[in-house]
Design a protein around this motif. Structure first.
Motif, PDB file in Angstrom:
ATOM      1  N   ALA A  47       0.839  -1.204   0.000  1.00 39.15           N
ATOM      2  CA  ALA A  47       0.000   0.000   0.000  1.00 39.15           C
ATOM      3  C   ALA A  47       0.866   1.243   0.000  1.00 39.15           C
ATOM      4  N   CYS A  48       1.980   1.188   0.743  1.00 38.59           N
ATOM      5  CA  CYS A  48       2.826   2.374   0.876  1.00 38.59           C
ATOM      6  C   CYS A  48       4.222   1.961   1.290  1.00 38.59           C
ATOM      7  N   VAL A  49       5.223   2.636   0.754  1.00 41.03           N
ATOM      8  CA  VAL A  49       6.585   2.505   1.251  1.00 41.03           C
ATOM      9  C   VAL A  49       6.999   3.840   1.850  1.00 41.03           C
ATOM     10  N   ILE A  50       7.552   3.772   3.061  1.00 42.39           N
ATOM     11  CA  ILE A  50       7.983   4.961   3.796  1.00 42.39           C
ATOM     12  C   ILE A  50       9.499   4.913   3.910  1.00 42.39           C
ATOM     13  N   GLY A  51      10.158   5.994   3.533  1.00 38.83           N
ATOM     14  CA  GLY A  51      11.599   6.073   3.674  1.00 38.83           C
ATOM     15  C   GLY A  51      12.020   7.430   4.174  1.00 38.83           C
ATOM     16  N   ALA A  52      12.935   7.449   5.131  1.00 37.66           N
ATOM     17  CA  ALA A  52      13.434   8.703   5.691  1.00 37.66           C
ATOM     18  C   ALA A  52      14.950   8.745   5.569  1.00 37.66           C
ATOM     19  N   SER A  53      15.486   9.915   5.206  1.00 41.34           N
ATOM     20  CA  SER A  53      16.923  10.104   5.079  1.00 41.34           C
ATOM     21  C   SER A  53      17.483   9.114   4.044  1.00 41.34           C
ATOM     22  N   MET A  54      18.477   8.301   4.395  1.00 36.50           N
ATOM     23  CA  MET A  54      18.958   7.277   3.460  1.00 36.50           C
ATOM     24  C   MET A  54      17.818   6.377   3.016  1.00 36.50           C
ATOM     25  N   ALA A 112       4.960  -0.493  -4.957  1.00 34.62           N
ATOM     26  CA  ALA A 112       3.998   0.190  -4.083  1.00 34.62           C
ATOM     27  C   ALA A 112       3.155   1.183  -4.863  1.00 34.62           C
ATOM     28  N   ARG A 113       1.944   1.424  -4.360  1.00 37.01           N
ATOM     29  CA  ARG A 113       1.034   2.377  -4.982  1.00 37.01           C
ATOM     30  C   ARG A 113       1.236   3.799  -4.455  1.00 37.01           C
ATOM     31  N   ASN A 114       1.740   3.887  -3.226  1.00 35.74           N
ATOM     32  CA  ASN A 114       1.848   5.184  -2.555  1.00 35.74           C
ATOM     33  C   ASN A 114       3.192   5.276  -1.840  1.00 35.74           C
ATOM     34  N   HIS A 115       3.602   6.512  -1.539  1.00 34.31           N
ATOM     35  CA  HIS A 115       4.944   6.709  -0.986  1.00 34.31           C
ATOM     36  C   HIS A 115       4.959   7.907  -0.051  1.00 34.31           C
ATOM     37  N   ILE A 116       5.652   7.730   1.095  1.00 36.36           N
ATOM     38  CA  ILE A 116       5.981   8.854   1.984  1.00 36.36           C
ATOM     39  C   ILE A 116       7.492   8.986   1.995  1.00 36.36           C
ATOM     40  N   ASN A 117       7.980  10.128   1.527  1.00 34.03           N
ATOM     41  CA  ASN A 117       9.421  10.394   1.503  1.00 34.03           C
ATOM     42  C   ASN A 117       9.717  11.516   2.478  1.00 34.03           C
ATOM     43  N   ILE A 118      10.574  11.235   3.459  1.00 34.86           N
ATOM     44  CA  ILE A 118      10.870  12.194   4.524  1.00 34.86           C
ATOM     45  C   ILE A 118      12.360  12.519   4.508  1.00 34.86           C
ATOM     46  N   ALA A 139      13.321  10.110 -14.067  1.00 37.55           N
ATOM     47  CA  ALA A 139      13.158   8.929 -13.219  1.00 37.55           C
ATOM     48  C   ALA A 139      11.980   9.105 -12.269  1.00 37.55           C
ATOM     49  N   LEU A 140      11.857  10.274 -11.664  1.00 32.79           N
ATOM     50  CA  LEU A 140      10.750  10.538 -10.746  1.00 32.79           C
ATOM     51  C   LEU A 140       9.412  10.508 -11.484  1.00 32.79           C
ATOM     52  N   ALA A 141       9.358  11.137 -12.639  1.00 30.84           N
ATOM     53  CA  ALA A 141       8.111  11.164 -13.410  1.00 30.84           C
ATOM     54  C   ALA A 141       7.695   9.766 -13.835  1.00 30.84           C
ATOM     55  N   GLY A 142       8.665   8.888 -13.997  1.00 33.05           N
ATOM     56  CA  GLY A 142       8.357   7.536 -14.436  1.00 33.05           C
ATOM     57  C   GLY A 142       7.873   6.604 -13.352  1.00 33.05           C
ATOM     58  N   LEU A 143       7.833   7.046 -12.115  1.00 30.57           N
ATOM     59  CA  LEU A 143       7.423   6.154 -11.028  1.00 30.57           C
ATOM     60  C   LEU A 143       5.921   5.853 -11.048  1.00 30.57           C
ATOM     61  N   ARG A 144       5.099   6.785 -11.526  1.00 28.98           N
ATOM     62  CA  ARG A 144       3.663   6.538 -11.729  1.00 28.98           C
ATOM     63  C   ARG A 144       2.953   6.036 -10.473  1.00 28.98           C
ATOM     64  N   LEU A 145       3.149   6.720  -9.382  1.00 28.23           N
ATOM     65  CA  LEU A 145       2.455   6.386  -8.140  1.00 28.23           C
ATOM     66  C   LEU A 145       1.050   6.960  -8.145  1.00 28.23           C
ATOM     67  N   ASP A 146       0.209   6.437  -7.260  1.00 25.81           N
ATOM     68  CA  ASP A 146      -1.106   7.051  -7.055  1.00 25.81           C
ATOM     69  C   ASP A 146      -0.954   8.362  -6.291  1.00 25.81           C
ATOM     70  N   ARG A 147      -0.331   8.266  -5.096  1.00 22.93           N
ATOM     71  CA  ARG A 147      -0.224   9.437  -4.237  1.00 22.93           C
ATOM     72  C   ARG A 147       1.118   9.413  -3.528  1.00 22.93           C
ATOM     73  N   ALA A 148       1.571  10.600  -3.130  1.00 17.24           N
ATOM     74  CA  ALA A 148       2.822  10.700  -2.382  1.00 17.24           C
ATOM     75  C   ALA A 148       2.751  11.869  -1.415  1.00 17.24           C
ATOM     76  N   LEU A 149       3.389  11.693  -0.276  1.00 17.67           N
ATOM     77  CA  LEU A 149       3.600  12.752   0.700  1.00 17.67           C
ATOM     78  C   LEU A 149       5.111  12.950   0.807  1.00 17.67           C
ATOM     79  N   VAL A 150       5.570  14.142   0.495  1.00 17.43           N
ATOM     80  CA  VAL A 150       7.001  14.448   0.541  1.00 17.43           C
ATOM     81  C   VAL A 150       7.212  15.524   1.601  1.00 17.43           C
ATOM     82  N   MET A 151       8.050  15.217   2.584  1.00 17.64           N
ATOM     83  CA  MET A 151       8.251  16.116   3.718  1.00 17.64           C
ATOM     84  C   MET A 151       9.732  16.452   3.859  1.00 17.64           C
ATOM     85  N   GLY A 152      10.001  17.697   4.183  1.00 18.47           N
ATOM     86  CA  GLY A 152      11.350  18.144   4.466  1.00 18.47           C
ATOM     87  C   GLY A 152      11.336  19.150   5.598  1.00 18.47           C
TER      88      GLY A 152
END
Length: 369
Positions: A142-149, A164-170, A298-311
């Motif tokens: 449903a989602c892959v979450i990755g922070a820093s590395m 994965a369909r969705n992604h949280i990048n922190i 590369a980012l445009a080619g990921l074709r996810l449903d939704r993403a939350l990007v936090m910094g």
């Protein structure tokens, strides 16, 4: 040399002859992981990929009640709600906290790999994580979450496996900035210049303690912000009136004591050679190069449903412009992206400690997945 494996860690064997991006193969290797919640048809799967030094124990577990490194974020009713999600946290390949790395035994020799371990790439970490997920019986997350590395590892996982369909990048990035490369280069030099490092052939009696302390202190100075150092410590002195006679230039200010205390804790939980290998893998990673083009493509080619990007605005190690680049690249490919530049004073480590700011948007995003 020894590995540092939390008690609740479980293992998945990697395929024999596991290929590494920069050459070489691994035989008899494994990946350490922990799971939270119970798998069921009604409960989708969330994967967590970690930062440089984290193990697979983000939260207390029935088999290990010790608080984890993301205790405030993961569990029943918490932002990553294990009443709803089945959560898998993977220890990065090379980390020696459950996953095979330089401190592990090379089955061909019966001795630790040390510097005989193949070069590690972020892509190898991603491939090993994908194999782990599939070995556990899941073809889609449903989602892959990755922070820093882990944010880098997650982007590589999505690009290479589309898992994965969705992604949280922190606080992640498509590649390292020159400043962060410079800092990690100095950290590695501190370890390598310690005579006890001995080209990676150290042991418990001759351990590169001084080098690891310096490396960790340098890292910690960049994980938080100048704003936080000022508000927490100012110019407060340690309780003793003057430095010890046998160490006239030793710690005098509280901020020095803080760095020393936390660096010494780090010594007890991370293998120096793993530190060198994983640190360099961060410097070398380039999502665009890995995908044979630009990072934007590369980012445009990921074709996810939704993403939350936090910094974090005060992050000097993975500056917020790098998360904006991720958000804009994903949006260009049609992903429904929410970009959140946070105003936390706690710098790069804010996602670990500033739950009041990070928790609500993560919970909201996951509730709508």
């Amino acid at each position: 040399m020894r590995e540092f494996i939390p008690p609740a860690t479980r293992f998945v064997d990697l395929p024999d002859g596991f290929p590494m991006k920069r050459g070489g193969t691994l035989h008899g290797a494994r990946i350490g992981y922990q799971t939270y919640g119970r798998p069921s048809p009604a409960r989708d799967v969330v994967l967590i990929l970690t930062g440089l030094s984290a193990d697979a124990h983000p939260a207390s577990h029935a088999d290990d009640p010790k608080p984890g490194w993301w205790e405030s974020m993961l569990g029943p009713g918490k932002p990553i709600d294990t009443d709803r999600w089945y959560v898998i946290c993977v220890n990065s390949l090379g980390s020696c906290k459950g996953s095979t790395g330089p401190a592990s035994i090379d089955p061909r020799t019966g001795e630790p790999y040390r510097l005989g371990f193949p070069d590690i790439a972020i892509e190898d970490i991603a491939d090993a994580a994908a194999h782990t997920v599939r070995a556990l019986g899941f073809e889609r997350l449903a989602c892959v979450i990755g922070a820093s590395m882990g944010g880098m590892s997650a982007l590589s996982l999505l690009a290479r496996h589309g898992i994965a369909r969705n992604h949280i990048n922190i606080s992640g990035a498509v590649h390292s900035s020159p400043f962060s490369i410079a800092i990690r280069s100095l950290q590695r030099e501190a370890v390598r210049c310690d005579p006890h490092w001995n080209q990676g052939r150290y042991d418990a009696e001759r351990y590169p303690r001084h080098g690891m302390l310096l490396a960790r202190k340098l890292g910690m100075a960049t994980y938080r912000s100048a704003q936080e150092w000022e508000s927490r410590f100012g110019r407060a002195r340690l309780t003793r009136e003057r430095p010890a006679e046998d160490d006239p230039f030793g710690p005098e200010f509280e901020v020095e004591g803080y760095l020393d205390f936390h660096a010494r804790r780090f010594l007890e939980g991370f293998d120096p050679n793993s530190y060198l290998y994983l640190s360099r893998s961060i410097d070398r990673f380039d999502l665009g190069e890995s995908c044979g083009g630009t990072a934007e493509a590369a980012l445009a080619g990921l074709r996810l449903d939704r993403a939350l990007v936090m910094g974090v605005e005060t992050d000097i190690l993975f500056p917020v412009r790098q998360q904006r680049q991720i958000a804009e690249g994903l949006a260009a490919g049609g992903t429904d992206v929410r970009f959140l530049p946070m105003e936390s004073p706690q710098g790069h480590d804010a996602f670990l400690v500033d739950t009041d700011r990070f928790g609500p948007p993560i919970a909201k995003f996951l509730s709508s997945v």
